[in-house]
Design an enzyme around this catalytic site. Sequence first.
Site, PDB file in Angstrom:
ATOM      1  N   HIS A 129      21.142 -54.567 -25.698  1.00  0.00           N
ATOM      2  CA  HIS A 129      20.448 -54.664 -26.987  1.00  0.00           C
ATOM      3  C   HIS A 129      21.003 -55.897 -27.705  1.00  0.00           C
ATOM      4  O   HIS A 129      22.166 -56.261 -27.506  1.00  0.00           O
ATOM      5  CB  HIS A 129      20.793 -53.387 -27.768  1.00  0.00           C
ATOM      6  N   ASP A 206      28.356 -49.223 -25.257  1.00  0.00           N
ATOM      7  CA  ASP A 206      27.333 -48.961 -26.265  1.00  0.00           C
ATOM      8  C   ASP A 206      26.627 -47.668 -25.879  1.00  0.00           C
ATOM      9  O   ASP A 206      25.829 -47.642 -24.940  1.00  0.00           O
ATOM     10  CB  ASP A 206      26.370 -50.157 -26.299  1.00  0.00           C
ATOM     11  N   GLN A 209      22.022 -44.914 -26.849  1.00  0.00           N
ATOM     12  CA  GLN A 209      20.986 -44.100 -26.190  1.00  0.00           C
ATOM     13  C   GLN A 209      21.579 -42.926 -25.429  1.00  0.00           C
ATOM     14  O   GLN A 209      20.925 -41.902 -25.258  1.00  0.00           O
ATOM     15  CB  GLN A 209      20.168 -44.965 -25.224  1.00  0.00           C
ATOM     16  N   LYS A 232      20.096 -41.591 -33.687  1.00  0.00           N
ATOM     17  CA  LYS A 232      19.510 -41.396 -32.363  1.00  0.00           C
ATOM     18  C   LYS A 232      19.947 -40.070 -31.750  1.00  0.00           C
ATOM     19  O   LYS A 232      19.621 -39.784 -30.606  1.00  0.00           O
ATOM     20  CB  LYS A 232      19.862 -42.573 -31.466  1.00  0.00           C
ATOM     21  N   CYS A 370      14.328 -55.243 -28.966  1.00  0.00           N
ATOM     22  CA  CYS A 370      15.631 -55.888 -29.235  1.00  0.00           C
ATOM     23  C   CYS A 370      16.365 -56.231 -27.938  1.00  0.00           C
ATOM     24  O   CYS A 370      17.602 -56.219 -27.901  1.00  0.00           O
ATOM     25  CB  CYS A 370      16.529 -55.017 -30.113  1.00  0.00           C
TER      26      CYS A 370
HETATM   27  C1  LIG Z   1      19.436 -48.579 -31.222  1.00  0.00           C
HETATM   28  C2  LIG Z   1      20.376 -49.261 -30.345  1.00  0.00           C
HETATM   29  C3  LIG Z   1      21.358 -50.113 -30.846  1.00  0.00           C
HETATM   30  C4  LIG Z   1      21.462 -50.446 -32.314  1.00  0.00           C
HETATM   31  O1  LIG Z   1      21.668 -49.302 -33.085  1.00  0.00           O
HETATM   32  P1  LIG Z   1      21.592 -49.370 -34.673  1.00  0.00           P
HETATM   33  O2  LIG Z   1      21.542 -47.951 -35.080  1.00  0.00           O
HETATM   34  O3  LIG Z   1      20.306 -50.101 -34.990  1.00  0.00           O
HETATM   35  O4  LIG Z   1      22.782 -50.110 -35.149  1.00  0.00           O
HETATM   36  C5  LIG Z   1      22.222 -50.691 -29.960  1.00  0.00           C
HETATM   37  N1  LIG Z   1      22.159 -50.440 -28.645  1.00  0.00           N
HETATM   38  C6  LIG Z   1      21.247 -49.626 -28.109  1.00  0.00           C
HETATM   39  C7  LIG Z   1      21.231 -49.365 -26.646  1.00  0.00           C
HETATM   40  C8  LIG Z   1      20.311 -49.009 -28.943  1.00  0.00           C
HETATM   41  O5  LIG Z   1      19.386 -48.210 -28.422  1.00  0.00           O
END
Ligand SMILES: *Cc1c(COP(=O)(O)O)cnc(C)c1O
Length: 412
Positions: A129, A206, A209, A232, A370
């Site tokens: 992302h 990260d 998800q 999320k 993104c």
């Molecule tokens: C949504 C997302 C982000 C960013 O999250 P925010 O809540 O917008 O800060 C980063 N990495 C992944 C894989 C995402 O799905």
Amino acid sequence: MQSALESTLDIQKIRQDFPILDQEVNGRPLVYFDNAATNQKPLPVIHALTRYYEGYNANIHRGIHHLAEQATAAFEASRRAVQAFLNAKHWQEIIFTYGTTDGINLVAQTYGRRFLKEGDEIIISTMEHHSNIVPWQMLCEEKGCVLKVIPVDDNGELLIDEYEKLLSEKTKFVSCVHVSNSLGTINPVKTIIDKAHAVGAVVLIDGAQASSHLELDVQALDADFYVLSAHKLYGPTGMGVLYGKKDILDAMPPYRGGGEMIKEVTFAKTTYNDLPYKFEAGTPNIADVIAVKTALEYMAGLGKENIAAHENDLLQYATEQLSELNGLRIIGQAKHKIGVISFVLDGIHHQDTGVILDQQGIAVRTGHHCTQPLMQRFGIAGTTRASFAVYNTREEVDRLVQGLHRVQKMML
Ligand SMILES: *Cc1c(COP(=O)(O)O)cnc(C)c1O
């Protein structure tokens, strides 16, 4: 056809916890398939927010009056709940942030600026992302570090052999996504972490998800940092978590300066607070932090493995159904995937697809998600993405398929 796994959860009953789903959009019952962008909030989470504002809204930590104590206790109880959720060893390792983006920036701006120097290499992957690309590019620009990128194959899986070739004693940091928001790919993060550690690099995962779909255990993974966003995982927006190993967090300089992150302030010198408060300057999203505990309890109540099984059933079903459409190509066919399905339609722009689906009450995401470099890798401008949550049904997948037939009829 009702699958055996689907029947373990009563989806119609679960849907009653999400009143937002019970509405018509453009004259049709809403189908919400934009869960990878943000999923909907169940009533217990919404009630946790209103209970706070109606009953015990007060600033935390600094007050000695009753409401402040009540708010502080609920806030810190959330920290323990997140600690358990991630299986972190110490509660001090849980830092509340504004989200995944904020957590990654925190690490790049504190750990990165303090410990990385010119010529050091940072490895990310093609499927990151933007929030796990840009903070590292900013750091590289400032410090003269070098960014290296793990390639992906045509199925949307990381090429681990290529990753191994990138690793060397110059590698100081690896930052990689657990589950791709664009493709749904579940990455072998344990392998990624172990190989990075073998050359002495520090690793951030990260988990934006992964958090609502997979069982998480930061100790088993041996992750140095793990970041996620509450919105999320059925929680509120603007709130997230940074997990970091205690010794690493302790060695890091603070991020934002201000209230709460200090021990003592004089004009001559300021000393910083202990973990986790050193990284929590200013008044946080108190209500949102408190409500995260409720969101975690809600998920635990359903059983994360039940949620995953249901979403997996929807993914299998949607993959079969969509594969039967002429001119539809699924982008991201990894062996291990969560319930995210990205696709392109021959001769039709994804934006037109999104608009025509919306006219039929179906919410999907279109565009680059993104992840522009990933789209470039596949030679496309963007995709249409349907992503599933626990409250979605096979009937809704059927609506999507019908909707796409209509898109093709109108556009071709
Ligand atoms: C949504 C997302 C982000 C960013 O999250 P925010 O809540 O917008 O800060 C980063 N990495 C992944 C894989 C995402 O799905």
